[in-house]
Every structure is written in structure tokens, then in C-alpha cells.
Design an enzyme around this catalytic site. Structure first.
Site, PDB file in Angstrom:
ATOM      1  N   GLY A  17       0.530  -0.920  -0.035  1.00 10.31           N
ATOM      2  CA  GLY A  17       0.104  -0.033  -0.067  1.00 10.31           C
ATOM      3  C   GLY A  17       0.656   0.957  -0.176  1.00 10.31           C
ATOM      4  N   ASP A  18       1.068   2.120   1.162  1.00 13.01           N
ATOM      5  CA  ASP A  18       1.120   3.346   1.001  1.00 13.01           C
ATOM      6  C   ASP A  18       2.611   3.155   1.942  1.00 13.01           C
ATOM      7  OD1 ASP A  18      -0.404   3.721   3.256  1.00 13.01           O
ATOM      8  OD2 ASP A  18      -0.501   6.010   2.841  1.00 13.01           O
ATOM      9  N   GLU A  19       2.957   1.898   2.523  1.00 17.75           N
ATOM     10  CA  GLU A  19       3.806   1.903   3.490  1.00 17.75           C
ATOM     11  C   GLU A  19       5.040   1.564   2.907  1.00 17.75           C
ATOM     12  OE1 GLU A  19       2.013  -1.887   5.557  1.00 17.75           O
ATOM     13  OE2 GLU A  19       1.294  -0.703   7.201  1.00 17.75           O
TER      14      GLU A  19
END
Length: 183
Positions: free
Chosen positions: A99-101
Site C-alpha cells: 500500500g502506502d507503507e
């Protein structure tokens, strides 16, 4: 008789590389990140030096996807990855976990001071607007920092501590960093 298997070997090599690289950002993916983080921690134990792990995400990323669409969210992720890479040394590892990690692995140096300096540099790099579909987008990041603590460190443990520190940074107001406890 002989068979030229050069093309087949090239395809195998490309498939192997794809399995270790995030297709959206071109950064190392989860599999490569875990492998290289484990190697860094092993080097850290052998050399009696510290390894720092930074766990980052884009603050309020869901609202970017929801308001601008997934294509814009994808472009924000690519730009975020580029800015992370430009904020670290060539020898440091920047990877996309999911994801946005994102995760950054820093070897050597005086830790956690070096990791905190890198975190501050990243926060500054994110202050400039991202230009998504021709429009400026202001995004910030929260960062959790964990530093290897010795013989019992493994990839899962240091990532868990960095993730916990990330949530401490978010609770403190986002757009900053926090350093986790050794254990």
C-alpha cells in the site's frame, strides 16, 4: 546436438527480478526487503554496529485515493518513493512494503542520531507539493524509527518496533517521527 537455452535463462532471470521488485515504484518489494534487512542485521551483529529501520507512510493517503482516484494515488506513491530515494545514501535500502507503507534500512553511522537526521530530511523533502495530474498536492509523512539492539534482532522484530513507533508519530500529530524502544 545442442540446444541454446540463452533465451530461456534470460526469461528466468527477468521473472526472478520481477518477483523482488515492486511493479508500481520500481523499488524493492516485501520479499527483497525482508531478505536484505535480514542480511543487514546479520552484518550489524558481526560488526557490532547498529542498523536502523524507518517505517513510513503517507499521511491521509486514503483521502488522496478517494478524492483524486487510484491513478493519482499511484502517481503519489511513485513520487513519494522517488523523494525517499533522493533523501538517502546510495547504499541505503528503500523498499515498498505494501500500500502506502515504505521501509528504509540504514546501516552504519551513529544510530539513532543518523536515522533521526534522515527522517528530518525526508519530512523536509515532502514539504514541496507533489504535482499530480497537473495540480499541486500537499502530502506529509509520519515515520517510525527502530534501531537494532543486538543478537536477538530479526527482520520481523525490528519492523514491528518501527511500525509501533510510526503509530506513536501519528498520535503525536503526523508529519513527524518517533523512535521506538529497543524491546
Amino acid at each position: 546436438m545442442g540446444i541454446d537455452i540463452t533465451e530461456m535463462k534470460d526469461v528466468q532471470h527477468r521473472l526472478s527480478a520481477f518477483a523482488r521488485v515492486d511493479s508500481l515504484t520500481g523499488l524493492p518489494n516485501r520479499a527483497q526487503l525482508y531478505e536484505r534487512l535480514g542480511e543487514a542485521l546479520a552484518r550489524s551483529r558481526r560488526g557490532a554496529s547498529a542498523t536502523a529501520c524507518l517505517f513510513l507512510d503517507i499521511d491521509h493517503f486514503k483521502s488522496i485515493n478517494d478524492s483524486l482516484g487510484h491513478a493519482s494515488g499511484d502517481e503519489a506513491l511513485r513520487e513519494f518513493g522517488r523523494r525517499l530515494q533522493s533523501s538517502v545514501r546510495e547504499t541505503d535500502l528503500v523498499g515498498r512494503l505494501a500500500g502506502d507503507e515504505f521501509v528504509i534500512v540504514l546501516e552504519g553511522g551513529e544510530q539513532p542520531a543518523c536515522a533521526q537526521a534522515v527522517a528530518q530530511k525526508i519530512i523536509e523533502a515532502m514539504r514541496a507539493p507533489f504535482f499530480i495530474a497537473g495540480a499541486p498536492l500537499h502530502a506529509s509523512t509520519s515515520i517510525g524509527i527502530a534501531v537494532s539492539s543486538g543478537e536477538d534482532d530479526d527482520a520481523d522484530g525490528i519492523l514491528r518496533r518501527a511500525d509501533e513507533a510510526l503509530y506513536a508519530a501519528k498520535r503525536a500529530g503526523r508529519g513527524g517521527f518517533a523512535t521506538g524502544c529497543p524491546h
